[in-house]
Design an enzyme around this catalytic site. Structure first.
Site, short mmCIF file in Angstrom:
data_model
loop_
_atom_site.label_atom_id
_atom_site.label_comp_id
_atom_site.label_asym_id
_atom_site.label_seq_id
_atom_site.Cartn_x
_atom_site.Cartn_y
_atom_site.Cartn_z
N HIS A 18 0.87 -1.18 0.00
CA HIS A 18 0.00 0.00 0.00
C HIS A 18 0.91 1.23 0.00
CE1 HIS A 18 0.80 0.58 4.28
NE2 HIS A 18 0.35 -0.64 4.55
N HIS A 21 4.04 1.50 2.36
CA HIS A 21 5.30 0.88 1.89
C HIS A 21 5.88 1.72 0.75
CE1 HIS A 21 2.54 -2.60 2.90
NE2 HIS A 21 3.44 -2.66 3.85
N CYS A 126 3.29 -10.45 19.23
CA CYS A 126 2.33 -9.95 18.23
C CYS A 126 2.67 -10.57 16.89
CB CYS A 126 2.37 -8.43 18.13
SG CYS A 126 1.35 -7.85 16.74
N CYS A 129 3.27 -7.90 14.11
CA CYS A 129 4.61 -7.28 14.11
C CYS A 129 5.68 -8.35 14.04
CB CYS A 129 4.87 -6.51 15.40
SG CYS A 129 3.83 -5.10 15.71
N CYS A 143 -1.07 -5.33 21.34
CA CYS A 143 -0.24 -4.50 20.46
C CYS A 143 -1.13 -3.41 19.88
CB CYS A 143 0.34 -5.36 19.34
SG CYS A 143 0.90 -4.38 17.94
N HIS A 146 -1.92 -3.65 15.74
CA HIS A 146 -2.62 -4.72 15.03
C HIS A 146 -3.90 -5.14 15.75
CE1 HIS A 146 1.46 -5.01 13.25
NE2 HIS A 146 0.76 -5.25 12.16
N LYS A 293 -3.07 4.90 11.72
CA LYS A 293 -2.02 4.45 10.83
C LYS A 293 -2.63 3.74 9.64
CE LYS A 293 1.93 1.46 10.29
NZ LYS A 293 2.40 0.12 10.43
N LYS A 296 -2.99 -2.49 6.17
CA LYS A 296 -3.92 -3.47 5.66
C LYS A 296 -4.83 -3.98 6.78
CE LYS A 296 -5.74 -6.89 3.41
NZ LYS A 296 -5.58 -7.99 2.65
N1 MSP Z 1 9.34 -7.15 7.36
C1 MSP Z 1 9.51 -6.09 8.26
C2 MSP Z 1 10.75 -5.28 7.95
C3 MSP Z 1 12.02 -6.07 7.96
S1 MSP Z 1 13.38 -5.10 7.51
C4 MSP Z 1 14.70 -6.00 7.89
C5 MSP Z 1 8.30 -5.18 8.18
N2 MSP Z 1 7.59 -5.24 7.04
S2 MSP Z 1 6.27 -4.37 6.73
O1 MSP Z 1 5.73 -4.93 5.54
O2 MSP Z 1 5.41 -4.32 7.85
O3 MSP Z 1 6.79 -2.97 6.35
C6 MSP Z 1 7.06 -2.02 7.32
C7 MSP Z 1 7.52 -0.74 6.64
O4 MSP Z 1 6.56 -0.30 5.68
C8 MSP Z 1 7.64 0.43 7.60
O5 MSP Z 1 8.82 0.43 8.33
C9 MSP Z 1 7.55 1.57 6.65
O6 MSP Z 1 8.75 1.66 5.95
C10 MSP Z 1 6.46 1.10 5.71
N3 MSP Z 1 5.11 1.43 6.17
C11 MSP Z 1 4.07 0.58 6.39
N4 MSP Z 1 2.97 1.29 6.75
C12 MSP Z 1 3.28 2.60 6.76
C13 MSP Z 1 2.55 3.78 6.94
N5 MSP Z 1 1.27 3.80 7.24
N6 MSP Z 1 3.21 4.95 6.74
C14 MSP Z 1 4.53 5.00 6.37
N7 MSP Z 1 5.23 3.90 6.21
C15 MSP Z 1 4.69 2.70 6.51
O7 MSP Z 1 8.09 -4.44 9.11
#
Ligand code: MSP
Length: 467
Positions: A18, A21, A126, A129, A143, A146, A293, A296
């Site tokens: 989304h 990311h 969690c 996370c 958490c 989530h 936040k 998904k």
């Molecule tokens: N898989 C772990 C990261 C491992 S890195 C060694 C993870 N993945 S995640 O799919 O949950 O992605 C998290 C990252 O996505 C956040 O740190 C950020 O970079 C981005 N974001 C996810 N949701 C977000 C928002 N709502 N706003 C901004 N960035 C966000 O954690």
């Protein structure tokens, strides 16, 4: 040649991307493109985090073998990044056996150093996370990020890492100006306070989670997914051809919820394994929707495709950059995006390009050598994209609009020197703006550069359609 190595978090593959990311990936892409523009050799790494309980559960729900599920979703990330014109040099997947091999090697090093011991974990976990939650992470014993059912009570045998052993060294490194790898500053003080308040050793393996890399010395345990994932930044430089010299990374970009993993656990692991530390981590905040936040699991996510279909690729990249939550959370939404798109791109930059092309067609434009201003480069390096773009608009776009309105060349005859002067000045400003904005809007800027190079050309259709 100077090297620059930038990474994004590797995203969980339980879901397609989304715009949360997307914002980290676009930010990394802007850095990568800017450093290429500065003549540096860049390694831009992104990818997917494919092990762990969460991914295994989603695959089971879909009735697929986990690897089969991962092979189905990973290309969706790659496609999304392709559509957004992301210029990564390598897409890493943690199920790649070449990555797994490096994970085993590093775990063995840490084990042989005597930094790992067996113990029992009792507490909350969690699944969302993929994190062992401490008292300070919990809100009403859940958490906060989530749905409540993802917080579960766990009692399991784990191998623990002696994080406590590295705390004094970490504090020392963070407090030292030459090695302070945590940006922005607010995050640095947050981590220091937490380290000084006291920490516990951390679980590095899981029992009863079979989807992952087996622990080399006790194969019935699986390496905790986060440890496996963090190693991706380093493992890529071991197995991707020609990238060995890129370690240590220049910058890891990440969202604030994974700050501790990157600035404490990852660094301590590297210290234990005797590997050089990355130079910098940059932690940004969140995209919010109505104060929550975007995610998904909360069901409020906007997809990058939705933005692309409305604003085009460059429009989307522009909006993401301008609303990038560099230090504070940023409330976003389609209404805000539409207003910003119309105001900045359709009515301002796009309209200026149309006006100058129309009035100045066939005029000779000036030749000049571009040197990016330090002030701008610094803003980009500090991920202050909003300020960086604002600086370009102020210096080149707004200035040109004002000059046009002042001189009103449309009222002057075609060969009036005043008319020629103002139009060539605007053409030069637009070329400069295009240079500066190219890492953010590569295609549109390429077009602008072509329109004004040599002589001013006619424009076939508006660069940014008004919505
Ligand atoms: N898989 C772990 C990261 C491992 S890195 C060694 C993870 N993945 S995640 O799919 O949950 O992605 C998290 C990252 O996505 C956040 O740190 C950020 O970079 C981005 N974001 C996810 N949701 C977000 C928002 N709502 N706003 C901004 N960035 C966000 O954690």
């Amino acid at each position: 040649m100077k090297k620059f190595f930038v990474t994004t978090p590797i995203y969980y593959i339980n879901d397609i991307p989304h715009i949360g990311h997307t914002c980290t990936t676009v930010a990394a892409d802007i850095l990568a493109r800017s450093h290429r523009q500065l003549g540096e050799e860049v390694f831009f790494l992104t990818g997917t985090d494919e092990h762990g309980q969460k991914v295994a559960e989603v695959a089971a729900k879909e009735g697929l073998e986990v690897k089969e599920y991962c092979d189905k979703i990973a290309p969706r990330f790659e496609e999304a990044w392709k559509k957004l014109n992301i210029s990564h040099d390598f897409f890493i997947r943690t199920t790649d056996p070449r990555h797994e091999k490096v994970v085993e090697e590093i775990m063995t090093k840490i084990y042989e150093k005597g930094d790992i011991y067996k113990g029992k974990y009792e507490g909350y976990y969690c699944i969302g996370c993929e994190k062992f939650l401490t008292e300070t992470d919990l809100v009403d014993q859940k958490c906060p990020l989530h749905p409540p059912q993802q917080t579960v009570k766990r009692s399991e045998e784990n191998w623990f890492f002696k994080l406590t052993k590295y705390v004094p060294k970490l504090i020392d490194l963070i407090e030292n100006d030459k090695t302070n790898y945590i940006f922005p500053d607010g995050k640095k003080s947050e981590i220091l306070a937490k380290l000084k308040a006291g920490v516990n050793d951390v679980s590095f393996s899981r029992e009863n989670v079979s989807w992952g890399v087996p622990l080399p010395w006790e194969k019935s345990h699986t390496i905790y997914v986060w440890i496996d994932a963090l190693i991706n930044y380093y493992s890529a430089t071991r197995f991707v051809e020609g990238k060995e010299d890129f370690w240590p990374a220049d910058i890891h970009l990440l969202g604030k919820e994974i700050l501790w993993f990157h600035t404490v656990i990852w660094q301590a692991m590297l210290l234990s394994a005797g590997i050089e530390l990355p130079k910098k981590t940059y932690t940004h905040s969140f995209y919010m929707i109505d104060g929550q936040k975007m995610s998904k699991s909360l069901g409020n996510a906007i997809s990058p495709e939705e933005l692309i279909s409305k604003f085009g690729v460059d429009g989307t990249r522009y909006l993401v950059a301008r609303s990038f939550p560099s230090t504070d959370d940023a409330d976003v939404g389609l209404k805000r995006f539409t207003e910003k798109y119309n105001a900045d791109l359709a009515n301002n930059l796009g309209n200026l390009v149309s006006r100058v092309c129309k009035l100045g067609v066939n005029l000779q434009s000036s030749n000049f050598k571009l040197q990016l201003e330090k002030e701008f480069v610094e803003k980009i390096d500090n991920l202050k994209f909003d300020e960086a773009v604002g600086w370009v608009f102020e210096n080149f776009v707004d200035k040109s609009n004002n000059r046009l309105n002042e001189v009103a060349p449309w009222k002057l005859s075609a060969n009036d020197p005043k008319r020629i002067e103002v139009l060539t000045e605007c053409a030069k400003n637009l070329q400069l703006a295009a240079w500066y904005l190219e890492p953010i809007m590569p295609q549109a800027c390429e077009k602008i550069k072509k329109l004004f190079e040599g002589e001013i050309k006619a424009l076939d259709k508006p660069l940014f359609m008004r919505i």
